[in-house]
Scaffold this active site. Sequence first.
Site, PDB file in Angstrom:
ATOM      1  N   PRO A 290     -11.462  -8.731  -0.454  1.00 31.76           N
ATOM      2  CA  PRO A 290     -10.136  -8.948   0.115  1.00 31.76           C
ATOM      3  C   PRO A 290      -9.018  -8.547  -0.855  1.00 31.76           C
ATOM      4  CG  PRO A 290     -11.090 -11.034  -0.597  1.00 31.76           C
ATOM      5  CD  PRO A 290     -12.154  -9.986  -0.772  1.00 31.76           C
ATOM      6  N   GLY A 291      -7.925  -8.051  -0.301  1.00 37.52           N
ATOM      7  CA  GLY A 291      -6.717  -7.786  -1.090  1.00 37.52           C
ATOM      8  C   GLY A 291      -5.600  -8.660  -0.566  1.00 37.52           C
ATOM      9  N   ARG A 292      -5.154  -8.297   0.647  1.00 37.41           N
ATOM     10  CA  ARG A 292      -4.051  -8.995   1.289  1.00 37.41           C
ATOM     11  C   ARG A 292      -4.232 -10.516   1.324  1.00 37.41           C
ATOM     12  NH1 ARG A 292      -1.262  -6.352   5.198  1.00 37.41           N
ATOM     13  NH2 ARG A 292      -3.046  -4.962   5.355  1.00 37.41           N
ATOM     14  N   ARG A 329       6.662  -1.550   4.319  1.00 36.21           N
ATOM     15  CA  ARG A 329       5.811  -1.794   5.484  1.00 36.21           C
ATOM     16  C   ARG A 329       6.538  -1.785   6.835  1.00 36.21           C
ATOM     17  NH1 ARG A 329       3.213  -6.046   6.021  1.00 36.21           N
ATOM     18  NH2 ARG A 329       1.339  -5.162   6.915  1.00 36.21           N
ATOM     19  N   CYS A 360      19.396   5.033   2.552  1.00 37.56           N
ATOM     20  CA  CYS A 360      20.106   5.910   3.480  1.00 37.56           C
ATOM     21  C   CYS A 360      19.145   6.456   4.527  1.00 37.56           C
ATOM     22  CB  CYS A 360      20.763   7.038   2.706  1.00 37.56           C
ATOM     23  SG  CYS A 360      22.008   6.390   1.596  1.00 37.56           S
ATOM     24  N   TYR A 389       0.915  -5.161  -0.799  1.00 34.99           N
ATOM     25  CA  TYR A 389       1.427  -3.863  -0.350  1.00 34.99           C
ATOM     26  C   TYR A 389       2.956  -3.809  -0.335  1.00 34.99           C
ATOM     27  CZ  TYR A 389      -3.456  -3.701   0.914  1.00 34.99           C
ATOM     28  OH  TYR A 389      -4.820  -3.777   0.866  1.00 34.99           O
TER      29      TYR A 389
HETATM   30  C1  LIG Z   1      -7.574  -1.643   1.571  1.00 32.47           C
HETATM   31  C2  LIG Z   1      -8.999  -1.944   1.392  1.00 32.47           C
HETATM   32  C3  LIG Z   1      -9.414  -3.231   1.101  1.00 32.47           C
HETATM   33  C4  LIG Z   1      -8.474  -4.413   1.098  1.00 32.47           C
HETATM   34  O1  LIG Z   1      -7.939  -4.583   2.363  1.00 32.47           O
HETATM   35  P1  LIG Z   1      -7.089  -5.911   2.702  1.00 32.47           P
HETATM   36  O2  LIG Z   1      -6.649  -5.706   4.093  1.00 32.47           O
HETATM   37  O3  LIG Z   1      -5.956  -5.930   1.725  1.00 32.47           O
HETATM   38  O4  LIG Z   1      -7.998  -7.064   2.500  1.00 32.47           O
HETATM   39  C5  LIG Z   1     -10.742  -3.444   0.842  1.00 32.47           C
HETATM   40  N1  LIG Z   1     -11.630  -2.416   0.858  1.00 32.47           N
HETATM   41  C6  LIG Z   1     -11.260  -1.164   1.128  1.00 32.47           C
HETATM   42  C7  LIG Z   1     -12.282  -0.084   1.118  1.00 32.47           C
HETATM   43  C8  LIG Z   1      -9.949  -0.875   1.413  1.00 32.47           C
HETATM   44  O5  LIG Z   1      -9.598   0.376   1.714  1.00 32.47           O
END
Ligand SMILES: *Cc1c(COP(=O)(O)O)cnc(C)c1O
Length: 445
Positions: A290-292, A329, A360, A389
């Site tokens: 996970p990132g988000r 975004r 602008c 992001y």
């Molecule tokens: C972007 C991405 C993630 C993370 O995605 P989230 O929506 O931020 O959890 C994980 N794996 C891959 C391969 C990605 O491209």
Amino acid sequence: MYLHGTSRINARGHLEIGGCDTVELAQRYGTPLYIMDEALIREKMRAFVDAFQDTGLAFRVAYASKAFSTLAMCRIVDEEGLMLDVVSEGELYTALSAGFPAERIYFHGNNKTPQELEFALDEGIYLFVVDNFDELMLLEHIAKEKEKRARIILRITPGVEAYTHKYIQTGKEDSKFGFGLDSGQALEGVRQALECTHLDLMGFHCHIGSQIFETEAFQLTIAKMGQFIKTCYERYGLVTRIFNTGGGFGIRYHKDDAPKEARDYVQAIAEAVRKYLHDLPVLPEIWIEPGRYIVGEAGTTLYTIGAIKEVPGIRKYVSIDGGMSDNLRPALYQAKYEAMLANRAQESATETVTIAGKACEEGDILIWDLKLPQVKQGDILAVNCTGAYNFSMANNYNRVRRPAVLFVKDGQAEVVVERETLQDVIARDRIPARLAPKKASVTVG
Ligand SMILES: *Cc1c(COP(=O)(O)O)cnc(C)c1O
């Protein structure tokens, strides 16, 4: 606005995060300003780890750096014992510079350059997620030249796509990423990988989308991959050690969003793993990335309100001192955010306004039709859920300086990225001698 993590309204009627009064932070550090709630970041990481521990499965939780990558963030990921997914030499360099151990880093991306592969191999990262046939050959070649072995997993496009409330089983594999499952590319990728003398094929990866709310898409993917993993065993005797089910877990940006808890996603994954992979000789280690979900809700951006323009009978535009340069975004994909006045957090909403960025571009609108108390110049607008992001997509369009980033925790605020200076804006510009000015018209320094 929904208050995440340690966010609350204090006795002065101000928004407080991590025990810090955001109005004071705005005065002290200026705006726009990114604020990250460190406790919430750690809580989110631990939620995944704890949930996996309860399943009894062998697992790894990774953080996808691309959501928010800085030196201090890498320190937190390291302290929490997670793995780190990088997608460029810049993210890899950031991690290594932060003292993040190479053996917990792995490398993603559909077009890693030869230099990136060499750099990562020299540094001894844990593995490469190989995306396509060309990369397979390139990495084999580089590893051979260096007389090294590289661990790899293959990125598979499973023919499942998920986005927020919906998922579809596409059957087609029209994606720039990965080896297609249904077309047979994936199996051919395995065959070729097993012929590579300097690559160790450890398993597979798939990532089916972002901001996913429902768990069935993950389960469907695991079902399809389970079948594939079995085929690989039967056909090639390949024992899959690692199965990375990707990231994409959704968060609550907006009151209409109804994400699940980390535990719900993990339980659904574990259930599917036991159901669809039970008859393998070895159950692979299950990875997620996970990132988000880890950083999104932890971030808040503060802005100062400037010009206010009323278009009679139509709408009121309220301009802020940032916009698409610090949060791309909404302009990029109509992302929706909520916001409040940090300095008058208790007052009830009496008007509907549109928050306009200062770039602008007519398209630089951060939030349409936001309900706020009567807005005045100098008010501090807090937009939440900006941890993922936002900083990582920040740019210098209009030669705007990128904001500072603070970590807040237990009443302490620390700068983890300095605000760019005017000198930074021109730091890499060069004037050819023939264009040199007679004399500089501003004093730089
Ligand atoms: C972007 C991405 C993630 C993370 O995605 P989230 O929506 O931020 O959890 C994980 N794996 C891959 C391969 C990605 O491209």
